[in-house]
Write an enzyme that holds these catalytic residues in place. Structure first.
Site, PDB file in Angstrom:
ATOM      1  N   ASP A 170      -2.128  12.020  -7.161  1.00 57.49           N
ATOM      2  CA  ASP A 170      -2.866  10.799  -6.796  1.00 57.49           C
ATOM      3  C   ASP A 170      -4.208  11.182  -6.174  1.00 57.49           C
ATOM      4  O   ASP A 170      -4.393  11.098  -4.966  1.00 57.49           O
ATOM      5  CB  ASP A 170      -1.986   9.998  -5.812  1.00 57.49           C
ATOM      6  CG  ASP A 170      -2.635   8.724  -5.318  1.00 57.49           C
ATOM      7  OD1 ASP A 170      -3.582   8.233  -5.954  1.00 57.49           O
ATOM      8  OD2 ASP A 170      -2.179   8.211  -4.275  1.00 57.49           O
ATOM      9  N   THR A 214      -6.230  -2.012  -2.120  1.00 48.63           N
ATOM     10  CA  THR A 214      -5.668  -3.154  -1.385  1.00 48.63           C
ATOM     11  C   THR A 214      -6.285  -3.299   0.001  1.00 48.63           C
ATOM     12  O   THR A 214      -6.083  -4.305   0.670  1.00 48.63           O
ATOM     13  CB  THR A 214      -4.136  -3.037  -1.265  1.00 48.63           C
ATOM     14  OG1 THR A 214      -3.840  -1.700  -0.864  1.00 48.63           O
ATOM     15  CG2 THR A 214      -3.445  -3.353  -2.562  1.00 48.63           C
ATOM     16  N   ARG A 236       6.997   6.419   3.736  1.00 47.87           N
ATOM     17  CA  ARG A 236       7.725   6.566   5.005  1.00 47.87           C
ATOM     18  C   ARG A 236       9.171   6.098   5.034  1.00 47.87           C
ATOM     19  O   ARG A 236       9.998   6.753   5.681  1.00 47.87           O
ATOM     20  CB  ARG A 236       6.893   5.908   6.126  1.00 47.87           C
ATOM     21  CG  ARG A 236       5.632   6.694   6.415  1.00 47.87           C
ATOM     22  CD  ARG A 236       4.586   5.875   7.107  1.00 47.87           C
ATOM     23  NE  ARG A 236       4.005   4.882   6.206  1.00 47.87           N
ATOM     24  CZ  ARG A 236       3.015   4.067   6.527  1.00 47.87           C
ATOM     25  NH1 ARG A 236       2.486   4.113   7.737  1.00 47.87           N
ATOM     26  NH2 ARG A 236       2.543   3.198   5.654  1.00 47.87           N
ATOM     27  N   LYS A 289      -7.191   9.970  -7.579  1.00 51.08           N
ATOM     28  CA  LYS A 289      -8.119   8.845  -7.844  1.00 51.08           C
ATOM     29  C   LYS A 289      -9.519   9.330  -8.204  1.00 51.08           C
ATOM     30  O   LYS A 289     -10.497   9.025  -7.517  1.00 51.08           O
ATOM     31  CB  LYS A 289      -8.200   7.906  -6.632  1.00 51.08           C
ATOM     32  CG  LYS A 289      -6.886   7.272  -6.228  1.00 51.08           C
ATOM     33  CD  LYS A 289      -7.085   6.241  -5.117  1.00 51.08           C
ATOM     34  CE  LYS A 289      -5.794   5.589  -4.686  1.00 51.08           C
ATOM     35  NZ  LYS A 289      -4.900   6.448  -3.911  1.00 51.08           N
ATOM     36  N   ASP A 338     -16.162   9.601 -10.997  1.00 50.67           N
ATOM     37  CA  ASP A 338     -17.399  10.376 -11.072  1.00 50.67           C
ATOM     38  C   ASP A 338     -18.002  10.110 -12.449  1.00 50.67           C
ATOM     39  O   ASP A 338     -17.522   9.219 -13.168  1.00 50.67           O
ATOM     40  CB  ASP A 338     -17.066  11.873 -10.874  1.00 50.67           C
ATOM     41  CG  ASP A 338     -18.220  12.639 -10.231  1.00 50.67           C
ATOM     42  OD1 ASP A 338     -19.353  12.478 -10.699  1.00 50.67           O
ATOM     43  OD2 ASP A 338     -17.970  13.412  -9.283  1.00 50.67           O
ATOM     44  N   LYS A 340       4.880  11.972  -5.298  1.00 41.47           N
ATOM     45  CA  LYS A 340       3.430  11.781  -5.362  1.00 41.47           C
ATOM     46  C   LYS A 340       2.744  12.700  -4.357  1.00 41.47           C
ATOM     47  O   LYS A 340       3.122  12.749  -3.187  1.00 41.47           O
ATOM     48  CB  LYS A 340       3.104  10.316  -5.031  1.00 41.47           C
ATOM     49  CG  LYS A 340       1.607  10.009  -4.969  1.00 41.47           C
ATOM     50  CD  LYS A 340       1.349   8.517  -4.890  1.00 41.47           C
ATOM     51  CE  LYS A 340       1.197   7.963  -3.499  1.00 41.47           C
ATOM     52  NZ  LYS A 340       0.008   8.412  -2.782  1.00 41.47           N
TER      53      LYS A 340
END
Ligand code: C5P
Length: 233
Positions: A59, A119, A210, A61, A64, A32
């Site tokens: 990614d 989230t 990570r 997002k 618009d 990603k």
């Protein structure tokens, strides 16, 4: 083997991302590229990573007016990516036009995924922007709207996966971040689940950053994640 792990390349330099990529096998994972790395290194890096054999989830997002999003989605798809996403709160028309922009790609078209509720937003945050609904209800509403618009799935937190999967058919993809093994540092994630549990809860793809990218051996960590998934499938 179905590649269900998407390794999040959250770096501000292409060099750092490449240092991790040379330790990973494109047959064992996808990757990603998000706003940080894309802003630093742009489409050239995306093409480089694809030419190394990796499937790329871009990614960014998008959110618009429909025309702008549809055009951006088409240009992104031209890069040869495997998956991309738009904010479902951009509305039904925006999502429908984004989906239509991919029609010309035929069987090569990337998967188009909706982002429901970030989230990082709790009930109070939603109230501040005029949404008087529990986050879970809003997630579910936006997941169904994404489906009505013809999207292929949504990103959802590990905590939401089970509930959403119970409501929505199996052919709708659930892409889940917040994955940790017992030994991993939780970092800034709030609620995490293990890889096996995420699969059992109905997730299709797991986004892992990570625990793999900062591991002493990213490949050894990836192998462990994959074997946890295989035993749960
Ligand atoms: O390092 P870690 O495994 O926490 O990385 C998770 C990745 O998933 C990051 O790229 C993060 O931006 C992304 N993500 C998330 N939670 C969301 C949506 C995306 O952690 N709700």
């Amino acid at each position: 083997m179905k590649k269900r792990i998407i390794v999040a390349l959250d770096f501000d330099k292409a060099r750092e991302a490449k240092n991790v990529l040379i330790q990973l096998d494109p047959a064992q994972c996808r990757v990603k590229i998000g706003k940080e790395l894309f802003t630093a290194s742009g489409p050239k890096l995306v093409k480089d990573v694809i030419s190394q054999g990796f499937d790329v989830f871009l990614d960014l997002k998008f959110h618009d007016i429909p025309n702008t999003v549809a055009r951006a989605v088409k240009v992104a798809a031209d890069l040869g990516i495997w998956m991309l996403n738009v904010h479902a709160s951009g509305g039904l028309t925006m999502m429908e036009q984004a989906r239509e922009a991919l029609e010309g790609f035929g069987s090569e078209r990337p998967l188009l995924i909706g982002v429901t509720v970030l989230t990082s937003l709790a009930k109070e945050d939603l109230q501040q922007i005029g949404i008087n609904r529990d986050p879970e209800e809003q997630v579910s509403k936006l997941a169904f709207l994404s489906r009505d618009a013809g999207l292929d799935g949504v990103v959802c937190s590990a905590a939401e996966t089970r509930l959403l999967r119970a409501q929505i058919p199996d052919d709708f993809c659930l892409v889940t971040p917040g994955i940790r093994r017992a030994e991993d540092a939780i970092g800034d994630q709030k609620r995490v689940v293990g890889p096996a549990e995420a699969i059992q809860n109905g997730s299709n793809y797991l986004v892992v950053g990570r625990p793999i990218t900062r591991a002493e051996s990213p490949n050894a960590a990836l192998v462990e994640f994959n074997s946890a998934i295989t035993s749960a499938s």
